[in-house]
Design a protein around this motif. Structure first.
Motif, PDB file in Angstrom:
ATOM      1  N   ARG A 157      -8.797  -2.249  -0.882  1.00 25.42           N
ATOM      2  CA  ARG A 157      -8.933  -1.131  -1.570  1.00 25.42           C
ATOM      3  C   ARG A 157     -10.638  -0.476  -0.944  1.00 25.42           C
ATOM      4  O   ARG A 157     -10.707   0.477  -1.000  1.00 25.42           O
ATOM      5  CB  ARG A 157      -9.331  -1.349  -3.122  1.00 25.42           C
ATOM      6  N   VAL A 192       0.561  -0.857   0.169  1.00 25.29           N
ATOM      7  CA  VAL A 192       0.178   0.106   0.592  1.00 25.29           C
ATOM      8  C   VAL A 192       1.188   1.614   0.050  1.00 25.29           C
ATOM      9  O   VAL A 192       1.649   1.521   1.251  1.00 25.29           O
ATOM     10  CB  VAL A 192      -1.137   0.289   0.998  1.00 25.29           C
ATOM     11  N   GLN A 193       0.721   1.987  -0.958  1.00 27.97           N
ATOM     12  CA  GLN A 193       1.512   3.125  -1.376  1.00 27.97           C
ATOM     13  C   GLN A 193       0.753   4.832  -0.777  1.00 27.97           C
ATOM     14  O   GLN A 193      -0.647   4.954  -2.131  1.00 27.97           O
ATOM     15  CB  GLN A 193       2.453   3.579  -1.939  1.00 27.97           C
ATOM     16  N   ILE A 194       0.766   5.266  -0.062  1.00 21.39           N
ATOM     17  CA  ILE A 194       0.390   6.568  -0.407  1.00 21.39           C
ATOM     18  C   ILE A 194       1.079   7.844   0.005  1.00 21.39           C
ATOM     19  O   ILE A 194       2.405   8.167   0.313  1.00 21.39           O
ATOM     20  CB  ILE A 194       0.078   6.633   1.219  1.00 21.39           C
ATOM     21  N   GLU A 232       2.203  -8.752  -9.238  1.00 19.73           N
ATOM     22  CA  GLU A 232       1.653  -7.768 -10.587  1.00 19.73           C
ATOM     23  C   GLU A 232       2.910  -8.064 -11.115  1.00 19.73           C
ATOM     24  O   GLU A 232       2.952  -8.086 -12.362  1.00 19.73           O
ATOM     25  CB  GLU A 232       0.848  -7.163 -10.195  1.00 19.73           C
ATOM     26  N   THR A 244       0.141  12.811   4.732  1.00 18.07           N
ATOM     27  CA  THR A 244       0.671  11.009   3.870  1.00 18.07           C
ATOM     28  C   THR A 244       0.245  10.295   5.724  1.00 18.07           C
ATOM     29  O   THR A 244       0.029   9.295   5.505  1.00 18.07           O
ATOM     30  CB  THR A 244       1.394  11.284   3.441  1.00 18.07           C
ATOM     31  N   GLU A 300      -9.335  -6.476  -3.655  1.00 20.19           N
ATOM     32  CA  GLU A 300     -10.810  -5.469  -3.103  1.00 20.19           C
ATOM     33  C   GLU A 300     -10.883  -5.134  -2.024  1.00 20.19           C
ATOM     34  O   GLU A 300     -11.690  -4.303  -2.100  1.00 20.19           O
ATOM     35  CB  GLU A 300     -11.375  -6.853  -4.057  1.00 20.19           C
ATOM     36  N   ASP A 351      -5.911   8.227  -0.599  1.00 22.39           N
ATOM     37  CA  ASP A 351      -5.002   8.457  -1.596  1.00 22.39           C
ATOM     38  C   ASP A 351      -4.120   7.162  -1.614  1.00 22.39           C
ATOM     39  O   ASP A 351      -3.164   6.778  -2.646  1.00 22.39           O
ATOM     40  CB  ASP A 351      -4.233   9.805  -1.284  1.00 22.39           C
ATOM     41  N   ALA A 352      -4.818   6.568  -1.173  1.00 26.12           N
ATOM     42  CA  ALA A 352      -3.752   4.854  -0.776  1.00 26.12           C
ATOM     43  C   ALA A 352      -3.532   4.201  -2.443  1.00 26.12           C
ATOM     44  O   ALA A 352      -4.594   4.086  -3.041  1.00 26.12           O
ATOM     45  CB  ALA A 352      -3.659   3.670  -0.217  1.00 26.12           C
ATOM     46  N   THR A 353      -2.522   4.331  -2.361  1.00 24.70           N
ATOM     47  CA  THR A 353      -3.180   2.669  -3.602  1.00 24.70           C
ATOM     48  C   THR A 353      -2.305   1.327  -3.477  1.00 24.70           C
ATOM     49  O   THR A 353      -1.163   1.204  -3.271  1.00 24.70           O
ATOM     50  CB  THR A 353      -1.309   3.515  -5.211  1.00 24.70           C
ATOM     51  N   VAL A 354      -2.999   0.550  -3.988  1.00 22.37           N
ATOM     52  CA  VAL A 354      -3.024  -1.066  -3.825  1.00 22.37           C
ATOM     53  C   VAL A 354      -2.029  -1.904  -4.861  1.00 22.37           C
ATOM     54  O   VAL A 354      -2.512  -1.330  -5.870  1.00 22.37           O
ATOM     55  CB  VAL A 354      -4.143  -1.458  -2.711  1.00 22.37           C
ATOM     56  N   SER A 355      -1.635  -2.348  -4.331  1.00 26.02           N
ATOM     57  CA  SER A 355      -0.517  -3.401  -5.510  1.00 26.02           C
ATOM     58  C   SER A 355      -0.071  -4.408  -4.970  1.00 26.02           C
ATOM     59  O   SER A 355      -0.167  -4.324  -4.006  1.00 26.02           O
ATOM     60  CB  SER A 355       0.060  -2.584  -6.006  1.00 26.02           C
TER      61      SER A 355
END
Length: 323
Positions: free
Chosen positions: A166, A81-83, A183, A91, A163, A175-179
């Motif tokens: 998220r 998880v990136q913010i 991947e 942040t 999912e 503002d978090a990005t989940v990956s």
């Protein structure tokens, strides 16, 4: 002729040594009709080169497969998880709320927020030491380090975990990005698979080249010993007996060449493994397990069987066409 005592003793020693040599290492009654060198020709050298190349290619394919499996096992269930984007205070606030939300989420087994020192170490190779020193992170700094949170999902939650993460972070950390960590491995798996198929193709080509070299050497030996083979036929020798002589010669030559080629290949693999030691436990040498080494050791054995079979089939087919 009067001999001294020393001369008589020396003659007695020579006679005794000759008697022992004749007893334990007698000379053959007659030279073989077809010598090993005349039948084998350059086969040992060709087999040695082909075996070395085949073992190295096969080892590369096996090591790539092991590296892929190791990476997949390490990254399975991993999520990052990136913010990034808002100010430093916002942040940090979102990161703290995200950690609390993730710890209460079903299927999440471990949550870890990376400290500032670890995040700086990740960015330093990309931004350089000067950028990191001039822009120490803080309230007034233009350099805002993204917040990173590592978590691991349980095996039964890996399919639907992304999912759900998220959805759980939509409100506390917009503002978090989940990956998923897997991947980025997908393109690497495709490249490794292509390299493995390339290794299989190389092994197939080398096997074909080995059989062709034995075939050509057998035909050349038959042509060179044509008169001798005719005399053997006149003496009552059958085609199978002649073929057995060529088969034995090809097998012995392949065994000698295969042993030498495998030794060279083993040294090459170990040397490459040391060169790639910085890659960690998935490097070339460490990526080969004991069963992989057994499979590699079977290659020269298979080469001996291939050479003997090819020589026998070639000689029998050629002799049938001889008048």
């Amino acid at each position: 002729m009067i001999m001294t005592r020393r001369e008589r003793a020396w003659i007695a020693v020579k006679r005794g040594a000759g008697a022992l040599r004749d007893r334990w290492f007698p000379e053959p009654a007659s030279a073989p009709l077809l010598s090993q060198k005349a039948v084998a020709g350059p086969v040992p050298w060709v087999i040695a080169i082909m075996t070395a190349l085949t073992v190295v290619a096969a080892a590369g394919g096996l090591a790539l497969g092991s590296i892929a499996r190791t990476a997949e096992a390490d990254l399975a269930g991993g999520v990052t998880v990136q913010i990034a984007g808002p100010a430093q205070a916002e942040t940090r606030k979102q990161a703290s709320a995200a950690v609390d939300a993730l710890r209460n989420l079903p299927g999440v087994t471990d949550v870890r927020r990376l400290p500032d020192a670890e995040r700086e170490a990740l960015l330093r190779p990309w931004l350089g030491d000067a950028a990191m020193e001039d822009g120490e992170p803080g309230e007034d700094s233009l350099l805002v380090l993204p917040e990173l949170i590592e978590l691991r999902l349980a095996a039964d939650a890996q399919d639907t975990g992304i999912e759900s993460i998220r959805e759980a972070l939509a409100e506390p950390a917009p503002d978090a990005t989940v990956s998923a960590d897997m991947e980025w491995l997908a393109p690497l798996e495709g490249a490794i698979s292509a390299l493995q198929w390339l290794a299989v193709a190389l092994v197939a080509l080398l096997v074909t080249a080995t059989a062709a070299s034995v075939l050509l050497a057998s035909r050349s030996a038959l042509a060179a010993n044509h008169d001798t083979i005719e005399i053997m036929h006149l003496l009552g020798a059958h085609d199978r007996q002649v073929a057995q002589m060529f088969q034995k010669a090809a097998g012995l030559s392949a065994a000698a060449g295969g042993a030498a080629g495998f030794a060279v290949a083993q040294a090459t693999i170990i040397a490459l493994g040391r060169r790639f030691a910085d890659l960690g436990p998935g490097n070339t040498a460490a990526g080969l397990h004991w069963y992989d080494w057994i499979a590699l050791a079977l290659i020269p054995i298979a080469g001996v069987a291939l050479a003997a079979f090819t020589a026998r089939i070639t000689v029998l087919a050629t002799l049938r066409r001889m008048p």
